[in-house]
Design an enzyme around this catalytic site. Structure first.
Site, mmCIF file in Angstrom:
data_model
loop_
_atom_site.group_PDB
_atom_site.id
_atom_site.type_symbol
_atom_site.label_atom_id
_atom_site.label_comp_id
_atom_site.label_asym_id
_atom_site.label_seq_id
_atom_site.Cartn_x
_atom_site.Cartn_y
_atom_site.Cartn_z
ATOM 1 C CB VAL A 170 -35.936 37.426 -33.471
ATOM 2 C CG1 VAL A 170 -36.432 35.930 -33.149
ATOM 3 C CG2 VAL A 170 -35.844 38.112 -31.949
ATOM 4 C CB ALA B 256 -36.976 37.621 -39.612
ATOM 5 C CE LYS B 257 -42.816 42.981 -37.125
ATOM 6 N NZ LYS B 257 -43.868 42.799 -38.239
ATOM 7 N N GLY B 258 -37.644 42.569 -36.377
ATOM 8 C CA GLY B 258 -36.721 43.266 -35.789
ATOM 9 C C GLY B 258 -37.457 44.817 -35.143
#
Ligand code: NAD
Length: 412
Positions: free
Chosen positions: A56, A101-103
């Site tokens: 994201v 962001a992050k994932g």
């Protein structure tokens, strides 16, 4: 409450104080892009397992987006969305030229062999390589991912796009990683603890401290705090809580964990308590550095510590946060308290782009300077606007993102 609702709640309080226009509120509450990918992986016995992976990207007004990758069975789109937005505020509060962001992948990495983990990681990169890059979105380690995983990601990404180690941070030091990255988050928690208690008119040796979690963040925080004269009276990990009212012998504890694969299990020179008892001990400072949501309606009124530093991401649920404020507890929020990691990740990215390596002393000095400046800005905002440190940190971050958004041409 869903993880993203908690982040949204804190964002809204600060946005109300700032009287943020509704168009901007909506823009900043909506992620730029959310990607879900299939991650097929050949297991060692020849079976094909399919996992789900996410990235994201929340906002890039202030620069390329930045945020970790988590391998954990609880990873889902909502959690990743919440953490991506926290990264936008975290990078802004410490004034790094990044967005958020992050994932992650929904998988328990402890059930995979090393080869399976590598194949899964490479398949995940195959799914997201087009949307990450040194100028767009730079991943890093988080729960369940290591510097070795970062090396595989870089190697797989470079097969598509060519040499560029700045695509990812948290790499091994001998593979373009930064010295001091591993200790950075815990060290940052320690640096900020010293600043905070000074501002509160306290001295380290009178601040009896308990730390929940003894992984990357918790163990380095304990080390730094011990060296700065804080008595550490309790620590915990999945194996339980270890308590010594007179103060734990930290060098002895660290020797135990070194012999024990990082675990506190069976540490002999402290009393054993249930894991959760750590949170409600009669102490001065509490550092949750393990899981999210551990301070909630059920235990908040039993918390005796008057100072909390959020080493973990999202350890306090919003309703509990309000009670802490009413109970006179000073909380240094996650977006500042654990920002040491992303700060040194930024230094790694800078070094990769300069093709130059900094000394450990330089990394530590710059970390101290960056966090000190951020702390003073948040403290002053809190005093001037008479809001909690959490609201002040969000206000400072939102104002910076607002300014960048407006300079980019979005005005109403
Ligand atoms: P880690 O996996 O290295 O360590 C987690 C620790 O928590 C382990 O010691 C584990 O045993 C312990 N733990 C798990 N369940 C527990 C329980 N019920 N009670 C007590 N302890 C328990 O993870 P980490 O990298 O140290 O991350 C911890 C937190 O800090 C996470 O919320 C993470 O998102 C956040 N964080 C980490 C970094 C980083 O650079 N590593 C940066 C910012 C934020």
């Amino acid at each position: 409450m869903k993880a993203s609702e908690a982040t949204e709640h804190y964002f809204s309080i600060a946005a109300d104080h700032l009287e943020l226009p509704s168009w901007l509120r909506k823009l900043l509450s909506t992620p730029k892009r959310e990607v879900t990918v299939q991650v097929p992986c050949e297991m060692d016995d020849g079976r094909i397992e399919t996992f789900l992976g996410y990235r994201v990207q929340h906002d890039n007004a202030r620069g390329p987006m930045k945020g970790g990758l988590r391998y954990h069975p609880d990873v889902d789109l909502d959690e990743v969305r919440s953490l991506a937005s926290l990264m936008t505020w975290k990078t802004a509060v410490v004034n790094l030229p990044y967005g958020g962001a992050k994932g992650g992948v929904c998988v328990d990495p402890r059930t995979l062999s090393r080869k399976e983990l590598e194949r899964l990681t490479r398949a995940f990169v195959d799914g997201i390589h087009d949307i990450i890059g040194p100028d767009t979105d730079i991943p890093a380690p988080d729960m369940g991912t290591t510097h070795e995983v970062m090396s595989w990601i870089r190697n797989q990404w470079e097969k598509y796009h060519g040499f560029n180690p700045a695509v990812i941070t948290g790499k091994p030091v001998e593979e373009y990683g930064a010295k001091g990255r591993e200790e950075a988050t815990g060290r940052g928690v320690g640096i900020l603890a010293v600043k905070l208690i000074r501002r509160l008119g306290r001295k380290p040796d009178t601040c009896r401290t308990a730390v929940q979690g003894f992984g990357n963040v918790g163990s380095h925080a304990v080390k730094f705090l011990h060296e700065s004269a804080f008595p550490i009276v309790a620590v915990s990990d999945v194996s339980g809580c270890y308590y010594n009212a007179k103060g734990i012998d930290v060098p002895d504890l660290l020797r135990h964990t070194l012999r024990n694969n990082g675990s506190l299990k069976d540490y002999p020179n402290a009393d054993r308590l249930e894991s959760d008892e750590l949170l409600t001990l009669d102490i001065d400072m509490l550092i949750p550095a393990a899981l999210g949501g551990v301070i909630h309606d059920g235990n908040v009124d039993k918390i005796k510590a008057k100072i909390i530093l959020e080493g973990a991401n999202g350890p306090t649920l919003p309703s509990a946060d309000e009670r802490l404020l009413q109970n006179g507890v000073c909380v240094l929020p996650d977006i500042l308290a654990n920002a040491g990691g992303v700060t040194v990740s930024y230094f790694e990215w800078v070094q990769n782009r300069q093709h130059y390596s900094w000394s450990l002393d330089r990394v530590r000095q710059e970390l101290d300077r960056t966090l000190s400046e951020a702390f003073e800005n948040v403290w002053q905002t809190s005093v001037q606007t008479k809001v909690s440190l959490r609201t002040a940190a969000f206000m400072l971050a939102i104002k910076r993102v607002q300014r960048a958004t407006e300079l980019a041409g979005f005005r109403s």
